[in-house]
Motif scaffolding. Sequence first.
Motif, PDB file in Angstrom:
ATOM      1  N   UNK A   1      -3.390  -0.495  -5.558  1.00 14.47           N
ATOM      2  CA  UNK A   1      -4.738  -1.048  -5.483  1.00 14.47           C
ATOM      3  C   UNK A   1      -5.729  -0.201  -6.292  1.00 14.47           C
ATOM      4  N   UNK A   2      -5.506   1.119  -6.293  1.00 14.00           N
ATOM      5  CA  UNK A   2      -6.395   1.973  -7.093  1.00 14.00           C
ATOM      6  C   UNK A   2      -6.188   1.692  -8.579  1.00 14.00           C
ATOM      7  N   UNK A   3      -4.945   1.491  -8.986  1.00 12.99           N
ATOM      8  CA  UNK A   3      -4.656   1.162 -10.378  1.00 12.99           C
ATOM      9  C   UNK A   3      -5.321  -0.162 -10.767  1.00 12.99           C
TER      10      UNK A   3
ATOM     11  N   UNK B   1      -8.007  -1.441  -9.402  1.00 16.99           N
ATOM     12  CA  UNK B   1      -9.452  -1.215  -9.455  1.00 16.99           C
ATOM     13  C   UNK B   1      -9.853  -0.586 -10.787  1.00 16.99           C
ATOM     14  N   UNK B   2      -9.080   0.390 -11.239  1.00 18.93           N
ATOM     15  CA  UNK B   2      -9.384   1.042 -12.518  1.00 18.93           C
ATOM     16  C   UNK B   2      -9.304   0.028 -13.652  1.00 18.93           C
ATOM     17  N   UNK B   3      -8.235  -0.773 -13.671  1.00 20.88           N
ATOM     18  CA  UNK B   3      -8.079  -1.787 -14.718  1.00 20.88           C
ATOM     19  C   UNK B   3      -9.220  -2.796 -14.701  1.00 20.88           C
ATOM     20  N   UNK B   4      -9.609  -3.229 -13.509  1.00 16.77           N
ATOM     21  CA  UNK B   4     -10.611  -4.289 -13.426  1.00 16.77           C
ATOM     22  C   UNK B   4     -12.016  -3.788 -13.765  1.00 16.77           C
TER      23      UNK B   4
ATOM     24  N   UNK C   1     -12.713  -8.720 -11.132  1.00 20.07           N
ATOM     25  CA  UNK C   1     -12.905  -7.363 -10.622  1.00 20.07           C
ATOM     26  C   UNK C   1     -12.328  -7.305  -9.208  1.00 20.07           C
ATOM     27  N   UNK C   2     -11.478  -6.310  -8.953  1.00 12.47           N
ATOM     28  CA  UNK C   2     -10.894  -6.115  -7.623  1.00 12.47           C
ATOM     29  C   UNK C   2     -11.008  -4.632  -7.288  1.00 12.47           C
ATOM     30  N   UNK C   3     -11.933  -4.285  -6.385  1.00 12.37           N
ATOM     31  CA  UNK C   3     -12.152  -2.892  -6.002  1.00 12.37           C
ATOM     32  C   UNK C   3     -12.126  -2.823  -4.478  1.00 12.37           C
ATOM     33  N   UNK C   4     -11.068  -2.258  -3.952  1.00 15.22           N
ATOM     34  CA  UNK C   4     -10.926  -2.219  -2.499  1.00 15.22           C
ATOM     35  C   UNK C   4     -10.879  -3.612  -1.932  1.00 15.22           C
ATOM     36  N   UNK C   5     -11.796  -3.916  -1.001  1.00 13.62           N
ATOM     37  CA  UNK C   5     -11.843  -5.244  -0.393  1.00 13.62           C
ATOM     38  C   UNK C   5     -12.798  -6.181  -1.111  1.00 13.62           C
TER      39      UNK C   5
END
Length: 391
Positions: A67-69, A71-74, A216-220
Amino acid sequence: SPMTWSLNQRSDSISVSPDADFVGRAPGRLTDTETSLLQGLQQAWDTGNTSMAGVFADMANIDSGQKYDMAINSLTPTDDLGHAATGQTISGRHSLNAALSCPVFDGSSVTLRESQCVWGRVTGSRTKRSDSSASDGFSRRGTSYRVGAQWEVQPDWFVGATAAYSTDTLDTSDHLTTISGESGDVAVSLKHQRGAWLFAGALHAGYGRYDSNSLFVVGNEVWSSENANDVWTAGARLRAAYEMQPASNWYVRPYVDLDVLYTYMPGYTLRGDGATLTASATKEWTVALSPNIEAGTRIDLGERAWLRPYVSVGATFLNNRGLESEVTFTNGPGSGFQFTNSSALPHRMLNLGAGLQLFKEEKYELRTEYKAQFGKDYRNQELSLRVAIPF
Protein backbone atom coordinates in the motif's frame (compact mmCIF):
# COMPACT_ATOMS: atom_id res chain seq x y z
CA SER A 1 3.84 2.59 6.85
CA PRO A 2 6.58 5.22 6.84
CA MET A 3 5.46 6.11 10.37
CA THR A 4 6.75 4.57 13.61
CA TRP A 5 5.64 5.18 17.16
CA SER A 6 7.71 5.30 20.32
CA LEU A 7 6.45 4.92 23.89
CA ASN A 8 7.97 7.23 26.49
CA GLN A 9 7.29 6.48 30.14
CA ARG A 10 7.92 8.84 33.02
CA SER A 11 7.24 8.43 36.69
CA ASP A 12 3.86 10.07 36.44
CA SER A 13 2.94 9.82 32.73
CA ILE A 14 3.15 7.85 29.51
CA SER A 15 3.43 9.53 26.10
CA VAL A 16 3.45 8.24 22.54
CA SER A 17 5.39 10.15 19.86
CA PRO A 18 5.44 9.54 16.09
CA ASP A 19 8.41 9.54 13.79
CA ALA A 20 8.68 9.26 10.01
CA ASP A 21 11.25 7.96 7.52
CA PHE A 22 9.64 8.36 4.10
CA VAL A 23 12.66 7.36 2.00
CA GLY A 24 14.17 4.72 4.26
CA ARG A 25 10.93 2.75 4.67
CA ALA A 26 9.99 2.88 0.98
CA PRO A 27 9.69 -0.61 -0.53
CA GLY A 28 11.44 -1.47 -3.79
CA ARG A 29 13.31 0.83 -6.15
CA LEU A 30 12.40 4.52 -6.28
CA THR A 31 12.44 6.69 -9.39
CA ASP A 32 14.18 10.05 -9.32
CA THR A 33 10.78 11.78 -9.09
CA GLU A 34 9.62 9.54 -6.23
CA THR A 35 12.84 10.14 -4.31
CA SER A 36 12.44 13.90 -4.68
CA LEU A 37 8.79 13.67 -3.54
CA LEU A 38 9.65 11.68 -0.42
CA GLN A 39 12.54 13.98 0.45
CA GLY A 40 10.10 16.89 0.23
CA LEU A 41 7.66 15.08 2.51
CA GLN A 42 10.49 14.38 4.96
CA GLN A 43 11.48 18.04 5.04
CA ALA A 44 7.84 19.03 5.64
CA TRP A 45 7.70 16.55 8.55
CA ASP A 46 11.02 17.63 10.04
CA THR A 47 10.09 21.33 9.88
CA GLY A 48 6.63 20.79 11.36
CA ASN A 49 4.70 21.88 8.25
CA THR A 50 1.16 21.68 9.63
CA SER A 51 -0.43 22.24 6.22
CA MET A 52 0.56 18.65 5.37
CA ALA A 53 -1.12 17.15 8.44
CA GLY A 54 -3.84 15.51 6.34
CA VAL A 55 -1.29 13.73 4.15
CA PHE A 56 0.69 12.59 7.19
CA ALA A 57 -2.52 11.18 8.69
CA ASP A 58 -3.26 9.28 5.47
CA MET A 59 0.30 7.93 5.48
CA ALA A 60 -0.13 6.77 9.10
CA ASN A 61 -3.10 4.62 8.01
CA ILE A 62 -0.97 2.63 5.55
CA ASP A 63 -0.51 -0.85 6.97
CA SER A 64 1.61 -2.67 4.37
CA GLY A 65 4.58 -2.17 2.05
CA GLN A 66 2.38 -2.80 -0.98
CA LYS A 67 0.00 0.00 0.00
CA TYR A 68 2.90 2.36 0.69
CA ASP A 69 4.34 1.57 -2.75
CA MET A 70 0.97 2.33 -4.35
CA ALA A 71 0.73 5.61 -2.44
CA ILE A 72 4.18 6.67 -3.67
CA ASN A 73 3.29 5.77 -7.27
CA SER A 74 -0.05 7.54 -7.16
CA LEU A 75 1.44 10.77 -5.76
CA THR A 76 3.82 11.13 -8.73
CA PRO A 77 1.52 11.19 -11.79
CA THR A 78 3.54 14.16 -13.08
CA ASP A 79 6.23 11.65 -14.14
CA ASP A 80 3.65 9.84 -16.26
CA LEU A 81 2.14 13.01 -17.73
CA GLY A 82 5.62 14.14 -18.72
CA HIS A 83 5.86 11.17 -21.07
CA ALA A 84 3.40 12.89 -23.39
CA ALA A 85 6.23 15.37 -23.93
CA THR A 86 9.02 12.77 -24.14
CA GLY A 87 7.03 10.79 -26.71
CA GLN A 88 6.43 13.85 -28.88
CA THR A 89 10.12 14.78 -28.60
CA ILE A 90 11.11 11.38 -30.01
CA SER A 91 8.39 11.68 -32.67
CA GLY A 92 9.92 14.99 -33.75
CA ARG A 93 12.94 13.03 -34.97
CA HIS A 94 10.63 10.75 -36.98
CA SER A 95 9.07 13.83 -38.58
CA LEU A 96 12.50 15.16 -39.58
CA ASN A 97 13.40 11.77 -41.03
CA ALA A 98 10.21 11.57 -43.08
CA ALA A 99 11.09 14.79 -44.91
CA LEU A 100 14.26 13.13 -46.27
CA SER A 101 12.93 10.21 -48.27
CA CYS A 102 12.39 9.86 -52.05
CA PRO A 103 15.32 7.61 -53.10
CA VAL A 104 15.29 5.44 -56.25
CA PHE A 105 17.96 3.59 -58.19
CA ASP A 106 19.66 5.56 -60.97
CA GLY A 107 18.87 3.78 -64.25
CA SER A 108 19.96 0.13 -64.15
CA SER A 109 22.60 0.68 -61.44
CA VAL A 110 22.50 0.22 -57.66
CA THR A 111 23.32 3.88 -57.10
CA LEU A 112 20.61 5.66 -55.11
CA ARG A 113 19.54 9.09 -56.29
CA GLU A 114 16.91 11.52 -55.07
CA SER A 115 13.76 11.92 -57.18
CA GLN A 116 10.44 13.74 -57.42
CA CYS A 117 7.40 12.04 -55.91
CA VAL A 118 4.26 12.40 -53.82
CA TRP A 119 3.61 9.80 -51.15
CA GLY A 120 1.44 8.63 -48.27
CA ARG A 121 2.35 6.37 -45.35
CA VAL A 122 0.61 4.64 -42.45
CA THR A 123 2.68 3.65 -39.41
CA GLY A 124 1.80 1.62 -36.35
CA SER A 125 4.10 1.76 -33.33
CA ARG A 126 4.49 0.31 -29.87
CA THR A 127 6.77 1.62 -27.12
CA LYS A 128 7.59 -0.14 -23.87
CA ARG A 129 9.51 1.29 -20.92
CA SER A 130 10.26 -0.88 -17.92
CA ASP A 131 10.24 0.39 -14.34
CA SER A 132 13.64 1.80 -13.39
CA SER A 133 15.27 4.38 -11.15
CA ALA A 134 14.96 6.86 -14.03
CA SER A 135 11.20 6.65 -14.56
CA ASP A 136 8.02 4.64 -14.09
CA GLY A 137 7.23 2.01 -16.68
CA PHE A 138 4.57 2.36 -19.36
CA SER A 139 3.37 1.00 -22.68
CA ARG A 140 2.35 3.23 -25.58
CA ARG A 141 0.50 2.34 -28.78
CA GLY A 142 0.33 4.78 -31.67
CA THR A 143 -0.84 5.21 -35.25
CA SER A 144 0.40 7.86 -37.68
CA TYR A 145 -0.98 8.96 -41.05
CA ARG A 146 1.54 10.93 -43.09
CA VAL A 147 1.70 12.50 -46.56
CA GLY A 148 4.60 14.17 -48.30
CA ALA A 149 6.17 15.29 -51.55
CA GLN A 150 9.55 16.20 -53.00
CA TRP A 151 10.48 18.45 -55.92
CA GLU A 152 13.72 19.07 -57.81
CA VAL A 153 14.01 22.87 -57.86
CA GLN A 154 17.47 23.00 -59.48
CA PRO A 155 19.68 20.25 -60.90
CA ASP A 156 20.59 18.01 -57.92
CA TRP A 157 18.75 20.32 -55.46
CA PHE A 158 15.53 19.04 -53.88
CA VAL A 159 12.87 20.49 -51.59
CA GLY A 160 10.65 18.17 -49.54
CA ALA A 161 7.64 18.62 -47.28
CA THR A 162 5.58 16.32 -45.08
CA ALA A 163 2.65 16.52 -42.65
CA ALA A 164 1.17 13.95 -40.28
CA TYR A 165 -1.74 13.29 -37.94
CA SER A 166 -1.10 10.84 -35.10
CA THR A 167 -2.97 9.25 -32.22
CA ASP A 168 -1.57 7.36 -29.26
CA THR A 169 -2.56 5.82 -25.94
CA LEU A 170 -0.32 5.35 -22.91
CA ASP A 171 -0.94 3.09 -19.90
CA THR A 172 1.39 3.08 -16.91
CA SER A 173 2.65 -0.23 -15.54
CA ASP A 174 1.08 0.54 -12.14
CA HIS A 175 -2.32 1.03 -13.85
CA LEU A 176 -2.86 4.36 -12.08
CA THR A 177 -2.63 6.72 -15.08
CA THR A 178 -3.92 6.54 -18.64
CA ILE A 179 -3.19 9.10 -21.36
CA SER A 180 -4.69 9.43 -24.82
CA GLY A 181 -3.72 12.09 -27.30
CA GLU A 182 -3.78 13.49 -30.80
CA SER A 183 -0.93 15.33 -32.47
CA GLY A 184 0.10 16.85 -35.77
CA ASP A 185 3.41 17.87 -37.25
CA VAL A 186 4.95 19.37 -40.38
CA ALA A 187 8.50 19.24 -41.70
CA VAL A 188 10.36 20.69 -44.68
CA SER A 189 13.75 19.73 -46.10
CA LEU A 190 16.43 20.87 -48.53
CA LYS A 191 18.78 18.28 -50.09
CA HIS A 192 21.76 18.47 -52.41
CA GLN A 193 23.13 15.48 -54.30
CA ARG A 194 26.81 15.78 -55.22
CA GLY A 195 28.14 12.58 -56.75
CA ALA A 196 28.21 9.91 -54.05
CA TRP A 197 27.53 12.52 -51.34
CA LEU A 198 24.15 13.68 -50.07
CA PHE A 199 23.83 16.74 -47.83
CA ALA A 200 20.48 17.64 -46.29
CA GLY A 201 18.80 19.84 -43.73
CA ALA A 202 15.27 19.74 -42.31
CA LEU A 203 13.00 21.74 -39.99
CA HIS A 204 10.11 20.40 -37.87
CA ALA A 205 7.19 21.83 -35.90
CA GLY A 206 4.63 19.81 -33.94
CA TYR A 207 1.69 20.19 -31.56
CA GLY A 208 -0.18 17.64 -29.48
CA ARG A 209 -3.02 17.59 -26.94
CA TYR A 210 -3.18 14.78 -24.39
CA ASP A 211 -6.02 13.91 -22.00
CA SER A 212 -5.12 12.04 -18.82
CA ASN A 213 -6.84 10.38 -15.89
CA SER A 214 -4.82 9.73 -12.72
CA LEU A 215 -5.89 7.70 -9.67
CA PHE A 216 -4.58 8.59 -6.18
CA VAL A 217 -4.59 5.94 -3.42
CA VAL A 218 -3.08 7.01 -0.08
CA GLY A 219 -4.01 4.90 2.90
CA ASN A 220 -7.80 4.85 3.09
CA GLU A 221 -8.18 7.90 0.82
CA VAL A 222 -8.92 7.42 -2.90
CA TRP A 223 -9.53 10.17 -5.46
CA SER A 224 -8.90 10.87 -9.13
CA SER A 225 -7.94 13.81 -11.30
CA GLU A 226 -8.42 14.52 -15.00
CA ASN A 227 -6.23 16.87 -16.99
CA ALA A 228 -5.42 18.04 -20.53
CA ASN A 229 -1.85 18.90 -21.55
CA ASP A 230 -0.60 20.74 -24.61
CA VAL A 231 2.85 19.92 -26.00
CA TRP A 232 4.76 21.95 -28.59
CA THR A 233 7.92 20.76 -30.33
CA ALA A 234 10.35 22.25 -32.84
CA GLY A 235 13.49 20.84 -34.34
CA ALA A 236 16.22 20.98 -36.96
CA ARG A 237 18.39 18.31 -38.57
CA LEU A 238 21.61 18.19 -40.56
CA ARG A 239 22.49 15.01 -42.47
CA ALA A 240 25.53 13.87 -44.42
CA ALA A 241 25.51 10.57 -46.35
CA TYR A 242 27.99 8.83 -48.65
CA GLU A 243 27.26 5.87 -50.91
CA MET A 244 29.70 3.06 -51.70
CA GLN A 245 29.40 -0.03 -53.93
CA PRO A 246 31.49 -2.90 -52.54
CA ALA A 247 29.96 -5.28 -55.12
CA SER A 248 28.28 -4.83 -58.49
CA ASN A 249 24.77 -5.38 -57.13
CA TRP A 250 25.14 -4.02 -53.60
CA TYR A 251 25.33 -0.57 -52.09
CA VAL A 252 26.42 0.59 -48.63
CA ARG A 253 25.42 4.03 -47.38
CA PRO A 254 26.81 5.36 -44.08
CA TYR A 255 25.13 8.53 -42.85
CA VAL A 256 25.02 10.68 -39.75
CA ASP A 257 22.22 12.90 -38.40
CA LEU A 258 22.59 15.79 -35.97
CA ASP A 259 19.29 16.94 -34.46
CA VAL A 260 18.42 19.86 -32.19
CA LEU A 261 14.96 19.65 -30.58
CA TYR A 262 12.99 22.00 -28.34
CA THR A 263 10.07 20.81 -26.19
CA TYR A 264 7.55 23.01 -24.40
CA MET A 265 4.69 21.83 -22.18
CA PRO A 266 2.81 24.57 -20.25
CA GLY A 267 2.34 24.23 -16.52
CA TYR A 268 -0.76 22.49 -15.16
CA THR A 269 -2.54 21.62 -11.92
CA LEU A 270 -3.92 18.27 -10.71
CA ARG A 271 -6.60 18.70 -8.05
CA GLY A 272 -8.18 16.07 -5.82
CA ASP A 273 -9.74 15.61 -2.42
CA GLY A 274 -6.42 14.76 -0.78
CA ALA A 275 -3.79 16.83 -2.61
CA THR A 276 -3.08 19.45 -5.25
CA LEU A 277 -0.06 19.12 -7.54
CA THR A 278 0.96 22.26 -9.46
CA ALA A 279 3.63 21.62 -12.09
CA SER A 280 5.71 24.34 -13.72
CA ALA A 281 6.17 24.51 -17.47
CA THR A 282 8.64 22.15 -19.12
CA LYS A 283 11.10 23.91 -21.42
CA GLU A 284 13.90 21.66 -22.64
CA TRP A 285 16.52 21.50 -25.40
CA THR A 286 17.67 18.10 -26.60
CA VAL A 287 20.55 17.32 -28.96
CA ALA A 288 20.72 13.95 -30.74
CA LEU A 289 23.62 12.45 -32.70
CA SER A 290 22.81 9.37 -34.77
CA PRO A 291 25.42 7.57 -36.94
CA ASN A 292 23.94 4.76 -39.07
CA ILE A 293 24.80 2.51 -41.99
CA GLU A 294 22.39 1.11 -44.58
CA ALA A 295 23.06 -1.74 -47.02
CA GLY A 296 20.85 -2.99 -49.82
CA THR A 297 20.69 -4.67 -53.18
CA ARG A 298 18.67 -4.62 -56.37
CA ILE A 299 16.49 -7.38 -57.79
CA ASP A 300 15.20 -6.63 -61.29
CA LEU A 301 11.61 -7.63 -62.11
CA GLY A 302 11.62 -7.31 -65.87
CA GLU A 303 12.83 -4.20 -67.68
CA ARG A 304 10.86 -1.52 -65.83
CA ALA A 305 10.49 -2.74 -62.25
CA TRP A 306 12.77 -3.69 -59.38
CA LEU A 307 12.87 -4.63 -55.70
CA ARG A 308 15.19 -3.01 -53.15
CA PRO A 309 15.60 -5.06 -49.96
CA TYR A 310 17.70 -3.24 -47.40
CA VAL A 311 18.77 -3.30 -43.75
CA SER A 312 20.23 -0.68 -41.45
CA VAL A 313 21.99 -0.52 -38.10
CA GLY A 314 23.16 2.42 -36.03
CA ALA A 315 22.96 4.23 -32.73
CA THR A 316 21.39 7.37 -31.27
CA PHE A 317 22.89 9.42 -28.44
CA LEU A 318 20.88 12.08 -26.59
CA ASN A 319 22.49 14.70 -24.37
CA ASN A 320 19.31 14.99 -22.29
CA ARG A 321 18.38 12.22 -19.87
CA GLY A 322 14.91 13.57 -19.08
CA LEU A 323 12.41 16.42 -19.22
CA GLU A 324 12.08 18.21 -15.87
CA SER A 325 9.61 20.46 -14.10
CA GLU A 326 9.17 21.74 -10.57
CA VAL A 327 6.05 20.55 -8.73
CA THR A 328 4.40 22.15 -5.68
CA PHE A 329 2.48 19.72 -3.44
CA THR A 330 -0.21 21.30 -1.26
CA ASN A 331 -3.01 19.93 0.91
CA GLY A 332 -5.51 22.68 1.63
CA PRO A 333 -4.24 26.13 2.74
CA GLY A 334 -0.52 26.51 3.29
CA SER A 335 2.65 26.56 1.23
CA GLY A 336 3.13 22.77 1.02
CA PHE A 337 6.50 21.70 -0.39
CA GLN A 338 8.26 21.36 -3.73
CA PHE A 339 9.86 18.45 -5.54
CA THR A 340 11.46 17.90 -8.95
CA ASN A 341 9.69 15.85 -11.58
CA SER A 342 11.79 14.06 -14.21
CA SER A 343 10.34 12.08 -17.13
CA ALA A 344 13.16 10.02 -18.61
CA LEU A 345 14.31 10.05 -22.22
CA PRO A 346 16.24 7.09 -23.65
CA HIS A 347 19.85 8.27 -23.39
CA ARG A 348 21.49 5.76 -25.76
CA MET A 349 19.71 3.58 -28.31
CA LEU A 350 20.56 0.88 -30.81
CA ASN A 351 18.81 1.46 -34.15
CA LEU A 352 17.76 -1.47 -36.32
CA GLY A 353 15.79 -1.40 -39.56
CA ALA A 354 14.75 -3.50 -42.54
CA GLY A 355 12.66 -2.66 -45.57
CA LEU A 356 11.49 -3.71 -49.00
CA GLN A 357 10.84 -1.21 -51.79
CA LEU A 358 8.99 -2.17 -54.98
CA PHE A 359 9.38 0.37 -57.80
CA LYS A 360 7.43 0.32 -61.06
CA GLU A 361 9.00 2.82 -63.43
CA GLU A 362 6.81 5.89 -64.12
CA LYS A 363 3.89 4.30 -62.24
CA TYR A 364 4.20 3.74 -58.49
CA GLU A 365 6.33 2.72 -55.54
CA LEU A 366 5.36 0.48 -52.62
CA ARG A 367 7.51 0.25 -49.53
CA THR A 368 7.15 -1.59 -46.24
CA GLU A 369 9.57 -0.91 -43.43
CA TYR A 370 10.31 -2.12 -39.90
CA LYS A 371 12.28 0.01 -37.46
CA ALA A 372 13.26 -0.60 -33.85
CA GLN A 373 15.16 1.28 -31.17
CA PHE A 374 16.46 -0.43 -28.06
CA GLY A 375 17.86 1.32 -24.99
CA LYS A 376 18.24 0.63 -21.31
CA ASP A 377 14.74 -0.26 -20.02
CA TYR A 378 13.32 1.02 -23.32
CA ARG A 379 12.24 -0.36 -26.68
CA ASN A 380 10.28 1.14 -29.56
CA GLN A 381 9.11 -0.73 -32.65
CA GLU A 382 7.20 0.47 -35.69
CA LEU A 383 5.90 -1.00 -38.93
CA SER A 384 4.94 1.19 -41.88
CA LEU A 385 3.47 0.90 -45.36
CA ARG A 386 4.09 3.63 -47.94
CA VAL A 387 2.69 4.32 -51.41
CA ALA A 388 4.41 6.84 -53.71
CA ILE A 389 3.83 8.14 -57.21
CA PRO A 390 6.84 9.53 -59.11
CA PHE A 391 6.48 12.53 -61.40
